[in-house]
Design a protein around this motif. Structure first.
Motif, PDB file in Angstrom:
ATOM      1  N   THR A 213     -11.934  -5.767   3.458  1.00  0.00           N
ATOM      2  CA  THR A 213     -10.495  -5.496   3.458  1.00  0.00           C
ATOM      3  C   THR A 213      -9.954  -5.749   2.066  1.00  0.00           C
ATOM      4  O   THR A 213     -10.157  -6.844   1.510  1.00  0.00           O
ATOM      5  CB  THR A 213      -9.760  -6.387   4.475  1.00  0.00           C
ATOM      6  N   THR A 214      -9.314  -4.758   1.478  1.00  0.00           N
ATOM      7  CA  THR A 214      -8.725  -4.900   0.149  1.00  0.00           C
ATOM      8  C   THR A 214      -7.213  -5.008   0.273  1.00  0.00           C
ATOM      9  O   THR A 214      -6.591  -4.342   1.104  1.00  0.00           O
ATOM     10  CB  THR A 214      -9.085  -3.705  -0.738  1.00  0.00           C
ATOM     11  N   ASP A 215      -6.635  -5.849  -0.570  1.00  0.00           N
ATOM     12  CA  ASP A 215      -5.188  -6.081  -0.527  1.00  0.00           C
ATOM     13  C   ASP A 215      -4.398  -5.069  -1.341  1.00  0.00           C
ATOM     14  O   ASP A 215      -3.179  -4.999  -1.219  1.00  0.00           O
ATOM     15  CB  ASP A 215      -4.876  -7.494  -1.051  1.00  0.00           C
ATOM     16  N   GLU A 216      -5.089  -4.311  -2.185  1.00  0.00           N
ATOM     17  CA  GLU A 216      -4.402  -3.328  -3.019  1.00  0.00           C
ATOM     18  C   GLU A 216      -5.274  -2.089  -3.179  1.00  0.00           C
ATOM     19  O   GLU A 216      -6.490  -2.125  -2.935  1.00  0.00           O
ATOM     20  CB  GLU A 216      -4.076  -3.925  -4.395  1.00  0.00           C
ATOM     21  N   ASP A 217      -4.642  -0.981  -3.572  1.00  0.00           N
ATOM     22  CA  ASP A 217      -5.392   0.241  -3.830  1.00  0.00           C
ATOM     23  C   ASP A 217      -6.345   0.015  -5.001  1.00  0.00           C
ATOM     24  O   ASP A 217      -6.029  -0.729  -5.947  1.00  0.00           O
ATOM     25  CB  ASP A 217      -4.453   1.401  -4.176  1.00  0.00           C
TER      26      ASP A 217
END
Length: 354
Positions: A213-217
């Motif tokens: 899961t990434t918090d930003e593009d």
């Protein structure tokens, strides 16, 4: 997993990060190696011979000689409690690199053995008794004094001042990487473990991919990775790209990449824990083949038997006795795109591990 700021603290403000997943993984590795060895014996000598032959090694002790920090003193266990497994403290330099030549590594962005770089560096200190450990990440962009290192072809490199940390591997391979880490830390590295691009990607694929899961593009032209913020299932090539991403996130520094690598490690360990490898001999073999095919070690760990012994000796680690930190650093005065060790904090960290 929380990120680490430039001063070695995690971004939520705690001084130390305790990571249960890492200790679980260490014990899992021990079980997997033990199961692998048992399966290899049962299947016949070819399996053991093949996996054993996958491992490449470097004789670091002979290359560096005696001009090194002393080995840690260990107290022998009482005869009544003596164990065939080692119990002394241990320091291991773990590198992720593009050091191996070959079409697979080139396709994944790796280089030849003469153009090698170390993208990830961790000093793993295992306490005496092997029930606790500390993992310290060293940013590749750290400016250091690189010592003179012996070369395989003869002669040695020159001492280099204000040199990037990862240049040690580039100019002198594993031997110079170990010598540079020992000069920075004052700690003798008992072992060396390196995994290359292709081996890492194959490991992820053999496990069925990883979920992150990434918090930003993320949009990094160099690593060729584009992801929208959110949860993704990554194959081996995508996971490797994530581990190498730095320009498409945050301030584009190596510190942001370390945070991504820690996120990826957590995802990888989640996948290992969720996969029933010990009850699936075929997948166990694929994972073991992927790991050993991408592995370079010192000569003290260059066989399945030695790796199994190491893995089993770590079975006493618990989730609350393993911590992960980054070497405390601050921006370099000479180049704001580089960092230097923050003192006295960095020195105090290494002193605590001697």
């Amino acid at each position: 997993m929380t990120g680490l700021g430039a001063n070695g603290r995690d971004t939520d403000g705690d001084d130390v990060i305790h990571t249960g997943r890492r200790s679980t993984a260490l014990k899992t590795v021990g079980l997997l190696l033990a199961g692998l060895l048992t399966s290899a014996v049962a299947a016949g000598s070819w399996v053991y011979w093949h996996l054993n032959g996958n491992i490449e090694s470097v004789d670091i002790d002979s290359a560096l000689g005696d001009n090194r920090p002393p080995r840690a003193m260990t107290t022998p266990a009482p005869a009544a409690s003596a164990s065939p497994l080692p119990t002394g403290s241990l320091n291991v330099l773990v590198l992720g690199s593009d050091s191996r030549a070959g079409e697979e590594n080139k396709e994944l962005g790796g280089g030849s053995s003469t153009g090698a770089r170390s993208d990830t560096a961790m000093v793993v200190h295992i306490d005496a008794g092997r029930t606790g450990a500390t993992v310290v990440s060293i940013p590749r962009d750290t400016l250091v004094t690189r010592p003179s290192c012996p070369l395989p072809s003869g002669g040695s490199t020159e001492v280099a001042y204000n040199s990037m940390f990862n240049s040690a591997y580039a100019v002198g391979g594993p031997v110079c990487a170990v010598k540079t880490v020992e000069s920075i830390t004052g700690i003798r590295m008992d072992h060396y473990i390196e995994i290359d691009f292709s081996g890492f990607a194959k490991l992820v694929d053999a496990l069925g991919g990883v979920i992150v899961t990434t918090d930003e593009d993320i949009d990094d032209e160099d690593s060729h990775l584009t992801l929208e913020a959110g949860t993704h299932h990554l194959d081996g090539e995508q996971a490797l790209a994530l581990a190498r991403t730095r320009h498409g996130i945050g301030d584009g520094s190596d510190l942001g990449r370390i945070d991504l690598q820690q996120t990826l490690v957590k995802a990888l360990l989640d996948q290992i824990s969720a996969t029933s490898l010990l009850t699936d001999p075929a997948r166990l073999y694929r994972v073991a083949d992927a790991v050993t095919a991408g592995l370079t070690t010192d000569t003290g760990l260059d066989s399945l038997t030695e790796l199994v012994s190491l893995g089993r000796s770590l079975s006493g680690l618990t989730s609350d006795t393993v911590r992960t930190v980054m070497m405390p650093v601050v921006p370099a005065a000479s180049d704001r795109n580089r960092v230097v060790a923050e003192e006295p904090e960095a020195g105090e960290l290494w002193e605590s591990l001697r």
